[in-house]
Motif scaffolding. Structure first.
Motif, PDB file in Angstrom:
ATOM      1  N   TYR A  94      -9.235   4.659 -19.041  1.00  0.00           N
ATOM      2  CA  TYR A  94      -8.714   5.339 -17.840  1.00  0.00           C
ATOM      3  C   TYR A  94      -8.917   4.526 -16.569  1.00  0.00           C
ATOM      4  O   TYR A  94      -9.137   5.071 -15.498  1.00  0.00           O
ATOM      5  N   ARG A  95      -8.885   3.206 -16.727  1.00  0.00           N
ATOM      6  CA  ARG A  95      -9.044   2.381 -15.526  1.00  0.00           C
ATOM      7  C   ARG A  95      -7.754   2.368 -14.723  1.00  0.00           C
ATOM      8  O   ARG A  95      -6.665   2.183 -15.280  1.00  0.00           O
ATOM      9  N   ASN A  96      -7.871   2.555 -13.430  1.00  0.00           N
ATOM     10  CA  ASN A  96      -6.706   2.472 -12.552  1.00  0.00           C
ATOM     11  C   ASN A  96      -6.395   1.017 -12.262  1.00  0.00           C
ATOM     12  O   ASN A  96      -7.313   0.192 -12.198  1.00  0.00           O
ATOM     13  N   PRO A  97      -5.123   0.691 -12.070  1.00  0.00           N
ATOM     14  CA  PRO A  97      -4.820  -0.689 -11.676  1.00  0.00           C
ATOM     15  C   PRO A  97      -5.468  -0.995 -10.335  1.00  0.00           C
ATOM     16  O   PRO A  97      -5.532  -0.140  -9.454  1.00  0.00           O
ATOM     17  N   LYS A  98      -5.956  -2.216 -10.201  1.00  0.00           N
ATOM     18  CA  LYS A  98      -6.634  -2.614  -8.953  1.00  0.00           C
ATOM     19  C   LYS A  98      -5.606  -2.782  -7.837  1.00  0.00           C
ATOM     20  O   LYS A  98      -4.633  -3.508  -7.993  1.00  0.00           O
ATOM     21  N   LYS A  99      -5.842  -2.102  -6.733  1.00  0.00           N
ATOM     22  CA  LYS A  99      -4.933  -2.178  -5.591  1.00  0.00           C
ATOM     23  C   LYS A  99      -5.754  -2.230  -4.311  1.00  0.00           C
ATOM     24  O   LYS A  99      -6.908  -1.810  -4.281  1.00  0.00           O
ATOM     25  N   GLU A 100      -5.074  -2.673  -3.253  1.00  0.00           N
ATOM     26  CA  GLU A 100      -5.609  -2.410  -1.922  1.00  0.00           C
ATOM     27  C   GLU A 100      -4.923  -1.146  -1.417  1.00  0.00           C
ATOM     28  O   GLU A 100      -3.888  -0.735  -1.945  1.00  0.00           O
ATOM     29  N   CYS A 101      -5.505  -0.539  -0.398  1.00  0.00           N
ATOM     30  CA  CYS A 101      -4.898   0.698   0.094  1.00  0.00           C
ATOM     31  C   CYS A 101      -5.090   0.816   1.604  1.00  0.00           C
ATOM     32  O   CYS A 101      -5.908   0.107   2.206  1.00  0.00           O
ATOM     33  N   ALA A 102      -4.279   1.708   2.188  1.00  0.00           N
ATOM     34  CA  ALA A 102      -4.405   2.003   3.620  1.00  0.00           C
ATOM     35  C   ALA A 102      -4.073   3.469   3.815  1.00  0.00           C
ATOM     36  O   ALA A 102      -3.393   4.087   2.979  1.00  0.00           O
ATOM     37  N   LEU A 103      -4.577   4.016   4.912  1.00  0.00           N
ATOM     38  CA  LEU A 103      -4.382   5.439   5.197  1.00  0.00           C
ATOM     39  C   LEU A 103      -3.775   5.598   6.583  1.00  0.00           C
ATOM     40  O   LEU A 103      -4.298   5.052   7.560  1.00  0.00           O
ATOM     41  N   LEU A 104      -2.666   6.314   6.649  1.00  0.00           N
ATOM     42  CA  LEU A 104      -2.023   6.639   7.935  1.00  0.00           C
ATOM     43  C   LEU A 104      -1.967   8.146   8.058  1.00  0.00           C
ATOM     44  O   LEU A 104      -1.419   8.819   7.181  1.00  0.00           O
ATOM     45  N   MET A 105      -2.503   8.681   9.164  1.00  0.00           N
ATOM     46  CA  MET A 105      -2.517  10.143   9.307  1.00  0.00           C
ATOM     47  C   MET A 105      -2.223  10.595  10.732  1.00  0.00           C
ATOM     48  O   MET A 105      -2.578   9.905  11.701  1.00  0.00           O
ATOM     49  N   ALA A 106      -1.624  11.785  10.822  1.00  0.00           N
ATOM     50  CA  ALA A 106      -1.381  12.415  12.118  1.00  0.00           C
ATOM     51  C   ALA A 106      -1.897  13.847  12.062  1.00  0.00           C
ATOM     52  O   ALA A 106      -1.840  14.496  11.010  1.00  0.00           O
ATOM     53  N   ALA A 107      -2.393  14.348  13.197  1.00  0.00           N
ATOM     54  CA  ALA A 107      -2.927  15.712  13.226  1.00  0.00           C
ATOM     55  C   ALA A 107      -2.891  16.291  14.631  1.00  0.00           C
ATOM     56  O   ALA A 107      -2.934  15.543  15.623  1.00  0.00           O
ATOM     57  N   GLU A 108      -2.851  17.608  14.682  1.00  0.00           N
ATOM     58  CA  GLU A 108      -2.909  18.284  15.974  1.00  0.00           C
ATOM     59  C   GLU A 108      -4.276  18.087  16.627  1.00  0.00           C
ATOM     60  O   GLU A 108      -4.388  17.831  17.815  1.00  0.00           O
ATOM     61  N   GLY A 109      -5.321  18.219  15.807  1.00  0.00           N
ATOM     62  CA  GLY A 109      -6.682  18.024  16.305  1.00  0.00           C
ATOM     63  C   GLY A 109      -7.204  16.649  15.917  1.00  0.00           C
ATOM     64  O   GLY A 109      -6.443  15.686  15.890  1.00  0.00           O
ATOM     65  N   ASN A 110      -8.498  16.620  15.590  1.00  0.00           N
ATOM     66  CA  ASN A 110      -9.097  15.345  15.187  1.00  0.00           C
ATOM     67  C   ASN A 110     -10.024  15.513  13.986  1.00  0.00           C
ATOM     68  O   ASN A 110     -10.974  14.757  13.829  1.00  0.00           O
ATOM     69  N   GLY A 111      -9.719  16.512  13.168  1.00  0.00           N
ATOM     70  CA  GLY A 111     -10.615  16.832  12.052  1.00  0.00           C
ATOM     71  C   GLY A 111     -10.328  16.024  10.797  1.00  0.00           C
ATOM     72  O   GLY A 111      -9.969  16.579   9.755  1.00  0.00           O
ATOM     73  N   PHE A 112     -10.495  14.734  10.907  1.00  0.00           N
ATOM     74  CA  PHE A 112     -10.157  13.851   9.780  1.00  0.00           C
ATOM     75  C   PHE A 112     -11.311  13.662   8.793  1.00  0.00           C
ATOM     76  O   PHE A 112     -11.138  13.008   7.764  1.00  0.00           O
ATOM     77  N   GLU A 113     -12.491  14.206   9.100  1.00  0.00           N
ATOM     78  CA  GLU A 113     -13.699  13.843   8.334  1.00  0.00           C
ATOM     79  C   GLU A 113     -13.547  14.082   6.830  1.00  0.00           C
ATOM     80  O   GLU A 113     -13.925  13.239   6.017  1.00  0.00           O
ATOM     81  N   GLU A 114     -13.004  15.248   6.469  1.00  0.00           N
ATOM     82  CA  GLU A 114     -12.920  15.585   5.039  1.00  0.00           C
ATOM     83  C   GLU A 114     -12.003  14.619   4.298  1.00  0.00           C
ATOM     84  O   GLU A 114     -12.277  14.212   3.166  1.00  0.00           O
ATOM     85  N   THR A 115     -10.912  14.261   4.951  1.00  0.00           N
ATOM     86  CA  THR A 115      -9.980  13.337   4.293  1.00  0.00           C
ATOM     87  C   THR A 115     -10.588  11.946   4.211  1.00  0.00           C
ATOM     88  O   THR A 115     -10.382  11.228   3.225  1.00  0.00           O
ATOM     89  N   LEU A 116     -11.357  11.581   5.231  1.00  0.00           N
ATOM     90  CA  LEU A 116     -12.021  10.272   5.187  1.00  0.00           C
ATOM     91  C   LEU A 116     -13.069  10.229   4.079  1.00  0.00           C
ATOM     92  O   LEU A 116     -13.260   9.201   3.420  1.00  0.00           O
ATOM     93  N   TYR A 117     -13.721  11.342   3.869  1.00  0.00           N
ATOM     94  CA  TYR A 117     -14.696  11.442   2.772  1.00  0.00           C
ATOM     95  C   TYR A 117     -13.974  11.221   1.440  1.00  0.00           C
ATOM     96  O   TYR A 117     -14.411  10.432   0.589  1.00  0.00           O
ATOM     97  N   TRP A 118     -12.840  11.920   1.281  1.00  0.00           N
ATOM     98  CA  TRP A 118     -12.034  11.757   0.058  1.00  0.00           C
ATOM     99  C   TRP A 118     -11.607  10.297  -0.122  1.00  0.00           C
ATOM    100  O   TRP A 118     -11.718   9.735  -1.216  1.00  0.00           O
TER     101      TRP A 118
END
Ligand SMILES: Cc1cc2nc3c(=O)[nH]c(=O)nc-3n(C[C@H](O)[C@H](O)[C@H](O)COP(=O)(O)O)c2cc1C
Length: 182
Positions: A114-138
């Motif tokens: 069940y190994r995932n292929p090795k990749k690089e990744c990036a995260l782009l997000m928009a929000a009304e507030g600034n509550g990104f902590e939970e998604t950053l944890y994920w």
């Protein structure tokens, strides 16, 4: 060397704030000679994972369910970088992105461990507030556990309506993140 980039855009708004980040990122990445393929998930027929553990038999179409994920799998396979783009919905990613992301498990099922292929990744997000902590944890867990390496994140808070992001510094950040890839 130029890279192949897949963008999974989980916003339902084509001209919304997440899409503006994607556009800026794509322009930057393109200016540095990279190729970007964006999937606007809300336009696609992608069902949630059934948890059948029956995938991984055909690497070209690894999931037991047959739907528009079959358009994503070949591009994902070739991609060096996976960009996860999403509005913040109830302190996490949108359902559109979560559905598609879970379905990538079928690719890991092609590997006996069940190994995932090795990749690089990036995260782009928009929000009304600034509550990104939970998604950053994920996102942090994702990096650690599936072995991907983040090349950057652009989180734009204080944007609600379509167009709110205009003139915000995060657009420049998204452009520069794309441009930094080579
Ligand atoms: C169903 C739903 C849930 C949302 N939940 C949050 C939230 O938890 N925190 C927040 O700051 N904004 C929340 N928002 C606001 C969006 O994140 C914000 O409008 C964002 O700019 C939308 O991005 P888009 O233009 O790409 O659609 C929510 C919006 C919707 C429609």
């Amino acid at each position: 060397m130029s890279k192949k980039i897949i963008v999974l855009n989980g916003s339902p708004r084509k001209k919304g704030n997440t899409s503006a980040l994607v556009k800026a990122f794509t322009e930057g990445a393109g200016s540095a000679g990279n190729s970007v393929t964006e999937f606007f998930l809300d336009d696609m027929n992608i069902r949630g994972c059934k948890g059948c553990f029956g995938g991984g038999k055909n690497p070209d179409s690894p999931c037991a369910q047959k739907d528009d994920m079959d358009k994503i799998y070949p591009v994902y396979k070739e991609a060096d970088i996976v960009v996860l783009a999403t509005p913040l919905y109830y302190w996490t990613m949108s359902g559109q992105l979560k559905c598609a992301f879970d379905r990538l498990f079928a690719v890991a099922e092609c590997d006996p461990n069940y190994r995932n292929p090795k990749k690089e990744c990036a995260l782009l997000m928009a929000a009304e507030g600034n509550g990104f902590e939970e998604t950053l944890y994920w996102y942090d867990r994702l990096e650690k556990h599936i072995g991907w390496k983040s090349i950057g994140k652009v989180l734009c808070g204080d944007v609600m309506a379509v167009g709110d992001i205009e003139g915000k510094k995060e657009l420049k950040e998204a452009y520069e993140l794309g441009r930094s890839i080579n």
